[in-house]
Design an enzyme around this catalytic site. Structure first.
Site, PDB file in Angstrom:
ATOM      1  N   CYS A  78     -24.371  53.308  60.480  1.00 12.70           N
ATOM      2  CA  CYS A  78     -24.829  52.659  61.709  1.00 12.70           C
ATOM      3  C   CYS A  78     -25.675  53.637  62.549  1.00 12.70           C
ATOM      4  O   CYS A  78     -26.766  53.983  62.141  1.00 12.70           O
ATOM      5  CB  CYS A  78     -23.621  52.090  62.474  1.00 12.70           C
ATOM      6  SG  CYS A  78     -24.105  50.910  63.727  1.00 12.70           S
ATOM      7  N   HIS A 167     -20.636  48.819  58.477  1.00 13.86           N
ATOM      8  CA  HIS A 167     -19.521  49.776  58.563  1.00 13.86           C
ATOM      9  C   HIS A 167     -18.634  49.703  57.312  1.00 13.86           C
ATOM     10  O   HIS A 167     -17.764  48.837  57.223  1.00 13.86           O
ATOM     11  CB  HIS A 167     -18.681  49.485  59.819  1.00 13.86           C
ATOM     12  CG  HIS A 167     -19.360  49.892  61.073  1.00 13.86           C
ATOM     13  ND1 HIS A 167     -19.218  51.141  61.635  1.00 13.86           N
ATOM     14  CD2 HIS A 167     -20.243  49.228  61.859  1.00 13.86           C
ATOM     15  CE1 HIS A 167     -19.963  51.230  62.719  1.00 13.86           C
ATOM     16  NE2 HIS A 167     -20.594  50.079  62.882  1.00 13.86           N
ATOM     17  N   GLU A 169     -16.238  51.507  56.520  1.00 13.18           N
ATOM     18  CA  GLU A 169     -14.869  51.963  56.769  1.00 13.18           C
ATOM     19  C   GLU A 169     -13.933  50.857  57.233  1.00 13.18           C
ATOM     20  O   GLU A 169     -12.724  51.021  57.210  1.00 13.18           O
ATOM     21  CB  GLU A 169     -14.874  53.117  57.799  1.00 13.18           C
ATOM     22  CG  GLU A 169     -15.248  52.744  59.230  1.00 13.18           C
ATOM     23  CD  GLU A 169     -16.754  52.654  59.484  1.00 13.18           C
ATOM     24  OE1 GLU A 169     -17.516  52.502  58.520  1.00 13.18           O
ATOM     25  OE2 GLU A 169     -17.160  52.719  60.664  1.00 13.18           O
ATOM     26  N   SER A 221      13.579  65.263  66.751  1.00 16.60           N
ATOM     27  CA  SER A 221      13.727  64.102  67.624  1.00 16.60           C
ATOM     28  C   SER A 221      14.333  62.916  66.889  1.00 16.60           C
ATOM     29  O   SER A 221      14.618  61.898  67.485  1.00 16.60           O
ATOM     30  CB  SER A 221      12.347  63.691  68.130  1.00 16.60           C
ATOM     31  OG  SER A 221      11.580  63.214  67.034  1.00 16.60           O
ATOM     32  N   VAL A 224       9.794  60.652  62.475  1.00 16.78           N
ATOM     33  CA  VAL A 224       9.290  61.012  61.149  1.00 16.78           C
ATOM     34  C   VAL A 224       8.643  62.401  61.154  1.00 16.78           C
ATOM     35  O   VAL A 224       8.941  63.234  60.291  1.00 16.78           O
ATOM     36  CB  VAL A 224       8.208  59.997  60.681  1.00 16.78           C
ATOM     37  CG1 VAL A 224       7.800  60.277  59.250  1.00 16.78           C
ATOM     38  CG2 VAL A 224       8.698  58.588  60.843  1.00 16.78           C
ATOM     39  N   ASP A 225       7.768  62.651  62.141  1.00 14.38           N
ATOM     40  CA  ASP A 225       6.964  63.883  62.084  1.00 14.38           C
ATOM     41  C   ASP A 225       7.830  65.136  62.138  1.00 14.38           C
ATOM     42  O   ASP A 225       7.712  66.021  61.286  1.00 14.38           O
ATOM     43  CB  ASP A 225       5.943  63.904  63.229  1.00 14.38           C
ATOM     44  CG  ASP A 225       5.028  62.686  63.211  1.00 14.38           C
ATOM     45  OD1 ASP A 225       4.951  62.035  62.158  1.00 14.38           O
ATOM     46  OD2 ASP A 225       4.428  62.381  64.247  1.00 14.38           O
TER      47      ASP A 225
END
Ligand code: XMP
Length: 508
Positions: A78, A167, A169, A221, A224-225
């Site tokens: 684009c 685009h 993506e 915590s 997941v991370d």
């Protein structure tokens, strides 16, 4: 390691380009449009993103492509295609009206490597207000649509340059991933080596080198991370890692105990701290959402620091920072609107070095790494949960009784989402207690006057935008019945049908 560079001109879909490239098992980095690292010899190709601007506008983002042209293949998307056109003798003009939506792509040069295996008349997604009215010098047209003559072009230098007006993506460009694969793999020569297993192997090696015999602390915590960071570090340095999991009293029902047990089973060296008394005392009577967040943030740092100081020889602090936290996204003025994230508030005199092993990963990649590390699915697939926990899901002040009511309602909600197989289709779900609102109901022969609970469930890919999840009515009916029949204090259940924007995911 081979990599693709994506130069960001401020498009909303730049991160999406990066995710598509990563899906091709190819590492890529997003950099501001004017920060091309010409001395990085691992780069195998460059993608120029879209932009909300016009290339001919006085404030356009322009960049010198001479360090790239002739050295590496380039794909302009684009605005990127328009920039190439304008730079090399073509012309870009306003299309009069903004073209937005689906188009069919007619491939003119079917032999062009960018369109290998492409179907003619495949659907593509357009979103532009400008058109390329004259191709750059040496370029030939390789595809058109009914309304956009120069929908794709190629300058067949030894290192080819491509421009596409659509685009590739986005999901609505049906063969967009194929086009990106043709560019990244066939044209740039990616060996597709970027995988979860390869990431684990190199990261474990790097962590061992970086940390040596030092000691690392990590705040867990339950999310997941941070859990994946813990397992990764545990694999790299074993007992040199101490994890701290603070219970602020506003986690989900039984969450502290069940997550602690998961962590122990994973072999982690984890200290669980029940600090709920301190948090709830400090929060007593506080109603303002930002004030709640401030108190929780401050208390968390106090509790965490106190525990961390007990680990005498710790020199590193590990964090679950992931790539989207660090991408410097531009706004229309070219200013960076999200600056590099930094450590949230631990006292400087602790003097800890920062270790962020997931700093290059998107959320879905973190999950893949977690799976490859053998972590249980219920830990990997967990919905995001806000740091302040149920505090921002109780509208009004916080008491133990309100927490109990919300935990019970939320527990029923999440259990039914799991039982009906909906949990994994949803980005994030949770119940909210409208503790300042009371409404009349009738139970048996008795009149009730109690609080409503709102249910929130959204679909999203990054929490920046979100749509409300279309949970089937019969499932909502079951959730509502079970909550009202079993949770004392709740006599009404509502479902939140707002998307983000303009609403947010959390209510506070
Ligand atoms: P919003 O409500 O801004 O939420 O649409 C976007 C994502 O961020 C989470 N969230 C938070 N996470 N501390 C956190 O750690 C917070 O104060 C906080 N507020 C929102 C939210 O759950 C969602 O995933």
């Amino acid at each position: 390691m081979q990599k693709i560079i994506i130069l960001d001109f401020g498009s909303q879909t730049t991160q999406l380009i990066a995710r598509r490239v990563r899906e091709l098992n190819t590492f890529c980095e997003i950099l501001p449009y004017n920060k091309y690292p010409a001395d990085d010899h691992d780069i195998i190709g460059v993608i120029l993103s879209g932009s909300p601007l016009s290339v001919y506008a006085p404030d356009a983002f322009l960049t010198d492509l001479s360090a790239i042209r002739g050295h590496l293949p380039i794909l302009g998307i684009c605005y990127g295609a328009q920039l190439i056109s304008q730079t090399y003798g073509g012309k870009v003009e306003s299309a009069g009206t903004r073209e937005y939506g689906r188009q069919q792509l007619h491939v003119i040069d079917a032999k062009n490597p960018l369109f290998a295996d492409f179907n003619d008349h495949s659907q593509v997604w357009m979103s532009h207000g400008d058109s390329i009215t004259r191709l750059p010098e040496g370029a030939h047209r390789i595809a058109s649509t009914e309304t956009v003559e120069n929908a794709a072009f190629c300058i067949p230098d030894p290192q080819p340059i491509f421009g596409v007006q659509f685009h590739p993506e986005v999901f609505h460009t049906l063969q967009g991933s194929l086009l990106l694969k043709n560019f990244v793999v066939n044209i740039c020569g990616s060996q597709q080596e970027w995988s979860a297993d390869q990431f684990i192997e190199t990261t474990v090696h790097e962590l061992r080198e970086q940390i040596g015999s030092d000691h690392v602390i990590l705040g867990l915590s339950g999310g997941v991370d941070s859990s994946v960071v813990a397992v990764l570090l545990n694999r790299a340095i074993g007992d040199q890692l101490t994890c701290i999991f603070v219970d602020h009293g506003m986690l989900r029902k039984n969450e502290f105990a069940s997550v602690m047990s998961d962590y122990k089973q994973l072999g982690l060296n984890v200290i669980g701290v029940d600090a709920s008394e301190k948090f709830l005392t400090d929060l007593a009577g506080v109603r303002d959402p930002e004030q709640k967040r401030k108190i929780i943030g401050r208390d968390f740092i106090e509790v965490f620091t106190e525990e961390a100081r007990k680990i005498k020889d710790a020199t590193w602090l590990a964090q679950g920072t992931i790539y989207p936290d660090r991408i410097e996204s531009l706004n229309i003025t070219g200013k960076i609107i999200k600056s590099h994230h930094n450590v949230g508030g631990l006292p400087k005199e602790m003097n800890l070095k920062l270790c962020e092993p997931l700093r290059w990963l998107f959320k879905d990649e973190v999950r893949r790494v977690g799976r490859s590390l053998g972590m249980p699915e219920h830990l990997i697939g967990r919905h995001p949960f806000p740091g302040p926990g149920l505090a921002v899901r109780i509208l009004g002040d916080i008491t133990r009784e309100k927490i109990r009511i919300l935990q019970d309602a939320d527990d029923i909600y999440i259990r039914i989402l799991r039982e009906t197989g909906l949990y994994d289709e949803i980005w994030q779900a949770g119940a909210i207690l409208l503790s300042d609102v009371r409404s009349v109901g009738v139970m048996g022969d008795e009149r009730t006057y109690e609080n409503p609970v709102a249910l929130r469930a959204v679909t999203s890919t990054d929490a920046m935008t979100a749509d409300w999840a279309h949970i089937p009515h019969e499932v909502l009916a079951r959730i509502s019945n079970e909550i009202i029949n079993n949770v004392k204090g709740v006599n009404r259940v509502c479902y939140d049908i707002s998307s983000k924007p303009p609403s947010t995911i959390e209510w506070e």
